[in-house]
Every structure is written in C-alpha cells, then in structure tokens.
Design an enzyme around this catalytic site. Structure first.
Site, mmCIF file in Angstrom:
data_model
loop_
_atom_site.group_PDB
_atom_site.id
_atom_site.type_symbol
_atom_site.label_atom_id
_atom_site.label_comp_id
_atom_site.label_asym_id
_atom_site.label_seq_id
_atom_site.Cartn_x
_atom_site.Cartn_y
_atom_site.Cartn_z
ATOM 1 N N ASP A 42 103.639 138.022 3.056
ATOM 2 C CA ASP A 42 104.430 139.016 2.344
ATOM 3 C C ASP A 42 104.360 140.351 3.089
ATOM 4 O O ASP A 42 103.292 140.962 3.167
ATOM 5 C CB ASP A 42 103.882 139.161 0.914
ATOM 6 C CG ASP A 42 104.862 139.863 0.000
ATOM 7 O OD1 ASP A 42 105.867 140.388 0.511
ATOM 8 O OD2 ASP A 42 104.622 139.890 -1.214
ATOM 9 N N ASP A 43 105.475 140.770 3.656
ATOM 10 C CA ASP A 43 105.589 142.054 4.362
ATOM 11 C C ASP A 43 104.837 142.096 5.698
ATOM 12 O O ASP A 43 104.446 143.175 6.154
ATOM 13 C CB ASP A 43 105.109 143.238 3.483
ATOM 14 C CG ASP A 43 105.921 143.427 2.224
ATOM 15 O OD1 ASP A 43 106.841 142.634 1.968
ATOM 16 O OD2 ASP A 43 105.633 144.386 1.481
ATOM 17 N N CYS A 82 111.548 140.991 -0.999
ATOM 18 C CA CYS A 82 110.893 139.765 -1.492
ATOM 19 C C CYS A 82 111.772 138.764 -2.228
ATOM 20 O O CYS A 82 111.933 137.630 -1.776
ATOM 21 C CB CYS A 82 109.741 140.141 -2.415
ATOM 22 S SG CYS A 82 108.430 141.056 -1.597
ATOM 23 N N ARG A 86 112.930 135.004 -0.808
ATOM 24 C CA ARG A 86 112.292 133.780 -1.333
ATOM 25 C C ARG A 86 113.344 132.811 -1.881
ATOM 26 O O ARG A 86 113.208 131.598 -1.738
ATOM 27 C CB ARG A 86 111.262 134.151 -2.415
ATOM 28 C CG ARG A 86 110.015 134.716 -1.791
ATOM 29 C CD ARG A 86 109.273 135.709 -2.668
ATOM 30 N NE ARG A 86 108.505 136.581 -1.786
ATOM 31 C CZ ARG A 86 107.267 136.334 -1.378
ATOM 32 N NH1 ARG A 86 106.617 135.281 -1.837
ATOM 33 N NH2 ARG A 86 106.663 137.140 -0.535
ATOM 34 N N LYS A 139 102.336 133.841 -4.230
ATOM 35 C CA LYS A 139 103.302 134.683 -4.949
ATOM 36 C C LYS A 139 104.629 133.962 -5.121
ATOM 37 O O LYS A 139 105.165 133.424 -4.164
ATOM 38 C CB LYS A 139 103.499 135.982 -4.168
ATOM 39 C CG LYS A 139 104.624 136.848 -4.683
ATOM 40 C CD LYS A 139 104.610 138.193 -4.007
ATOM 41 C CE LYS A 139 106.001 138.778 -3.919
ATOM 42 N NZ LYS A 139 106.010 140.088 -3.256
ATOM 43 N N HIS A 141 107.732 135.166 -7.480
ATOM 44 C CA HIS A 141 108.748 136.224 -7.463
ATOM 45 C C HIS A 141 110.195 135.717 -7.557
ATOM 46 O O HIS A 141 111.110 136.332 -7.015
ATOM 47 C CB HIS A 141 108.575 137.133 -6.225
ATOM 48 C CG HIS A 141 108.877 138.571 -6.568
ATOM 49 N ND1 HIS A 141 108.782 139.610 -5.658
ATOM 50 C CD2 HIS A 141 109.287 139.129 -7.747
ATOM 51 C CE1 HIS A 141 109.126 140.734 -6.247
ATOM 52 N NE2 HIS A 141 109.426 140.462 -7.509
ATOM 53 N N SER A 164 105.024 140.576 -7.451
ATOM 54 C CA SER A 164 104.258 141.291 -6.416
ATOM 55 C C SER A 164 102.934 141.839 -6.930
ATOM 56 O O SER A 164 102.798 142.160 -8.111
ATOM 57 C CB SER A 164 105.080 142.452 -5.862
ATOM 58 O OG SER A 164 106.245 141.946 -5.259
ATOM 59 N N HIS A 237 101.235 142.570 1.491
ATOM 60 C CA HIS A 237 101.941 143.521 0.618
ATOM 61 C C HIS A 237 100.899 144.483 0.054
ATOM 62 O O HIS A 237 99.809 144.056 -0.326
ATOM 63 C CB HIS A 237 102.600 142.703 -0.508
ATOM 64 C CG HIS A 237 103.586 143.452 -1.340
ATOM 65 N ND1 HIS A 237 103.201 144.451 -2.205
ATOM 66 C CD2 HIS A 237 104.933 143.340 -1.457
ATOM 67 C CE1 HIS A 237 104.282 144.921 -2.820
ATOM 68 N NE2 HIS A 237 105.354 144.259 -2.379
ATOM 69 N N ASP A 289 108.193 136.952 4.613
ATOM 70 C CA ASP A 289 109.406 137.118 3.795
ATOM 71 C C ASP A 289 110.288 138.279 4.223
ATOM 72 O O ASP A 289 111.480 138.285 3.960
ATOM 73 C CB ASP A 289 109.026 137.278 2.309
ATOM 74 C CG ASP A 289 108.313 138.586 2.020
ATOM 75 O OD1 ASP A 289 107.657 139.152 2.930
ATOM 76 O OD2 ASP A 289 108.397 139.067 0.867
ATOM 77 N N ASN A 290 109.683 139.290 4.837
ATOM 78 C CA ASN A 290 110.455 140.451 5.315
ATOM 79 C C ASN A 290 109.537 141.304 6.187
ATOM 80 O O ASN A 290 108.340 141.031 6.300
ATOM 81 C CB ASN A 290 111.023 141.289 4.146
ATOM 82 C CG ASN A 290 109.996 141.693 3.116
ATOM 83 O OD1 ASN A 290 109.993 141.171 2.003
ATOM 84 N ND2 ASN A 290 109.095 142.590 3.466
ATOM 85 N N LYS A 310 110.809 146.700 6.452
ATOM 86 C CA LYS A 310 111.158 146.150 5.129
ATOM 87 C C LYS A 310 112.254 146.970 4.443
ATOM 88 O O LYS A 310 112.189 148.197 4.417
ATOM 89 C CB LYS A 310 109.909 146.162 4.245
ATOM 90 C CG LYS A 310 110.152 145.790 2.786
ATOM 91 C CD LYS A 310 108.858 145.732 2.023
ATOM 92 C CE LYS A 310 109.082 145.421 0.553
ATOM 93 N NZ LYS A 310 107.831 145.140 -0.153
#
Ligand code: MG
Length: 468
Positions: A42-43, A82, A86, A139, A141, A164, A237, A289-290, A310
C-alpha cells in the site's frame, strides 16, 4: 493378445489420459494447476526497493526474487489511489466499469455506504470455478459492510483490516501530525477474521508479522490443492508501524524499517513455498496499489526517477515496482514492455485453465506468453483515470496528458488544450514535452481514448454516498 501389443496399447492410452489432463485453455502443458500469490503493498513507491534503485533500503528477498524471476519496469495500476486500484486488480476491469471510482470521494471511508457490486467477478471468484481455495489477508478497502467483505467476494478466508490504517482516527486531532506520530492508540481500525471483528484498535505494530503468519498457515493447510492468496499489506501507508525486531534497523529511518519488514515477509513466504515443495508450482507477484504519498515527506516513499506520486496520473502515481517469480517456469529477466494489475485476472485464468467470463468487457491482457516464454507483452495501451475522468493515455512509448493535477495537496486541475506529450522510453520522468513535434501521435492517442469511452456503460457511483 501378445504381451508387447498389450504394452503398446496401454502406453498409448496412458499418454492420451496424461495429455487430456495437462492441457490448459491456452494449450500450454502444466503438471497441475498452479497456485497464485499476489503480494500487494500500500503506497510503495517505484524507487523504494533495492532492485529498483533505492540506495539505502535493504531488500535482499525482493532483489533475489527479481534476479531469479521477471522484473517489470512499466507495470501500471488502474488508479493512483487505494479503492479504485484494488477494484482494478481484483476484477481485471477499469474501476469506471464497476462504479468503484468517483469525482466526489476518491476512496471508500468508514462511513461510506457502497462497495464492490455483487455482479463483479473477482480473481477469487473466477478461480473458485476451477476448484481453488482462496484467502484474502490484509487491507480490503472495497466495502466494509457485510455484503462487500472478502468472504462475499470469492474468498474462503479473510484476515485483515477492512479499510486504510489511518481511518477511524481519534477525533479532534490534527491529521498529518497525528499520522506522523504513528501511535496505535490514535487510530481505531478493526482487525477482522472472516466477517467478525477480533481486535480493535488493530495492533498495527505486529500487523505485517501476523499477515505473514496467516499467509504461511494458509499455504501449509492447502499444499495438496490449488490456492490463491491475495496478501494486501496495509503498509507502508501512513501511519507507519513495524514490529520490535525491525525498530531502528534501516538507515532510511522508520519508512525503511517498514519496507525491510515487508521484504522479510516476502522471504518467509518464499521459504514456506520451498519447504512445502510448492515453489515450482506457484506464481508469486509482488507490486503495489499506487505510488508514494509524497505529502508525508520522509514518512512517504519515493517514486525514484518518476514524476509525482500517489493521487497523480503522472508516472509516479501509477507505475509500480513489480516482480514475478515462478521457479523454473518463468523466462527470467527484465521486462520493459507494459503490463498492468488489470492483466492478472486474465493471466491467472489462462494458467489455471479457467475460462474467462464472456458476459463483460475485460481491460486486462493475458501475459502468460511474456511470463513463460519472454514474448512481447500484449499490452500496448494504458488509460490513466483520476476519479471518473480520463486525465492521460499511453500508446506504445508515448503518453498524452489531457488534464494534469499534482498529487494530494498540490496544484489545481489544469486542462491542456494541446495535450502534453512525453516519450516514456526516452523520458520516463516526463520532462520534455513533444506535443509540437508529434501532433499525429496525439491524434492516435485521442482515438484510442474515444474507442475506450464508447465501451464504458454508466453504472452507479459506489463511492458517492457517505454517512447514510
Ligand atoms: Mg494505497
């Protein structure tokens, strides 16, 4: 019947049975259906791994994975934030098709009403038709209400947080400072097992370790049948957490500690596959994810040589450090052709011998010949959405920006009457605008956007409603 004739007939019969059992829909031969593991950070930024050029973060497991497998340097997510990202990875479709992107709210929140519609088919649901066991760890989301949880989206098992790790912050505190303080007691996200809350607030310091244990447990319990694990780490994240063993380990500081624990986790999972005799029958994909959340400064990652991070449709927001590993099966090396998380569903279905549903449009390509034989990637285009608007599109080496807006906290939206045009093979940092030199390429990219737009059927915005 003579003995030699009997042996010949029996041999032919056995060969025919073997061939019938080993043909997949693509005509490739495999011993049995492969297992799939997606490790989705994540991130995490493009420049945050040793193998992608970070000078001080130590990632020996991922570096080894890249040297033995395939490292993709132009691999894209479906969105720079996010929730829509996803939705893209799990459905193989741009989130505009499922209603999982919005111009009103960029992601789902703890008071959001919507989630991934039941009509969408996730990778887990597709693979279940082929007899797979499925687990979502980490996660989610994609909707925290019961009907949207992983266990209602094709996953046999779920362990993780439903949104998150910065959400459910204790009220009345300044957001950015509180995130940077990274105290467990300032955040109240629930930790769930299947559809039950088992801990609140989730004890985030040990969360990477516990996700890893859960994944290994699932591997051990399913070593006799095909499985799919979607391991979506809730880190890096912000707020950043790591277990005791990793405190102060990295000279990059807290963010480095977090990445080094994720790298440790990758090593543990690969070891477990080896110990269970599954490494030659399991395709592992590592990506994020980003891009990095740059407004958090040293608590955010780095996009390396890519522009922005992001939330942005510049490369730093949507191009992710991606590695595939499948021992003795992959054509190892570095792939600079385009790929996307949107491609994983069709690729997995092909490798598993599962037919892709025919009642919907897919935006993913089957990457299996690139993975297995090193052939050119079938992906040659990418659309860059921000919310429900198309900001940019790439065709071959060229990317046109129709609208630009910096990441969170940056400049306002800017509509470009003459789009910005970059050659990403030559200029991955998007510095040198070639619009004047190549109006014909801009025209071609416009055309592909027009074709894509015509294929989009309007659906309900799942992110729009909050606080109902
Ligand atoms: Mg993210």
């Amino acid at each position: 019947m003579k003995l030699d004739k009997l042996i010949l007939i029996t041999s032919i019969l056995l060969l025919l049975i073997f061939q019938a059992n080993s043909k997949t829909t693509e005509g490739q031969t495999t011993k049995k259906q492969p297992n799939f593991i997606i490790i989705f950070c994540d991130d995490l930024g493009y420049g945050d791994l040793g193998t992608f050029g970070h000078p001080t973060i130590q990632t020996p497991s991922l570096d080894k994975m890249a040297s033995e497998g395939q490292k993709w340097t132009s691999f894209y997510v479906a969105s720079s934030v996010c929730t829509p990202s996803r939705a893209g990875i799990l459905t193989g479709r741009y989130p505009i098709r499922s209603g999982m992107c919005s111009d009103k709210h960029r992601v789902l929140f703890p008071d959001s009403d919507g989630g991934l519609p039941a009509s969408e088919i996730t990778i887990a649901e597709a693979l279940k038709t082929g007899g797979y066991s499925t687990a979502c760890i980490g996660k989610w989301h994609l909707g925290h209400k019961k009907q949207y949880l992983p266990t209602n989206n094709g996953f046999d098992y779920y362990f993780g947080i439903p949104y998150s790790n910065d959400m459910d912050m204790v009220k009345g505190k300044p957001y950015q400072e509180t995130c940077k303080l990274a105290r467990v007691e300032d955040f109240n996200p629930p930790l769930m097992r299947n559809s039950e809350i088992i801990e609140r607030p989730a004890q985030q310091a040990t969360i990477t370790k516990r996700y890893t244990e859960e994944a290994i447990h699932f591997i051990e319990n399913n070593s006799e049948k095909p499985f799919f694990i979607y391991l979506a780490h809730s880190l890096p994240h912000v707020p950043l957490f790591r277990s005791k063993k990793f405190e102060g380990k990295s000279i990059r500081g807290l963010y480095g500690d977090v990445i080094e624990e994720i790298d440790w986790s990758v090593g543990q999972i690969l070891n477990s596959l080896k110990e269970n005799g599954l490494d030659e029958n399991t395709l592992v994909v590592f990506t994020s994810d980003n891009g990095p959340w740059l407004m958090f400064e040293d608590h955010g990652g780095s996009a390396g040589l890519l522009r922005d991070g992001k939330g942005s449709t510049f490369e730093g927001g949507m191009r992710e450090p991606t590695i595939f590993l499948w021992k003795n099966q992959l054509h190892s090396g570095v792939v600079s052709d385009m790929g996307s998380t949107l491609d994983l569903l069709p690729t997995f279905c092909s490798l598993a011998g599962v037919e892709l549903p025919k009642d919907r449009i897919y935006d993913g390509n089957n990457l299996s010949t690139t993975l297995l034989k090193g052939k050119i990637s079938p992906r040659n285009e990418m659309i860059y959405y921000r919310g429900q608007k198309i900001y940019a599109a790439r065709k071959g080496a060229f990317k046109a920006h129709f609208i630009t807006k910096s990441a969170y906290g940056g400049e306002d939206e800017k509509v470009h009457e003459t789009p910005l045009l970059y050659n990403l093979d030559v200029d991955p940092s998007e510095k040198y605008n070639l619009a004047k030199e190549h109006p014909e390429i801009i025209k071609e990219i416009w055309q592909l956007v027009e074709v894509h737009k015509k294929s989009v059927i309007p659906v309900k915005d799942q992110l729009e409603e909050r606080g109902l």
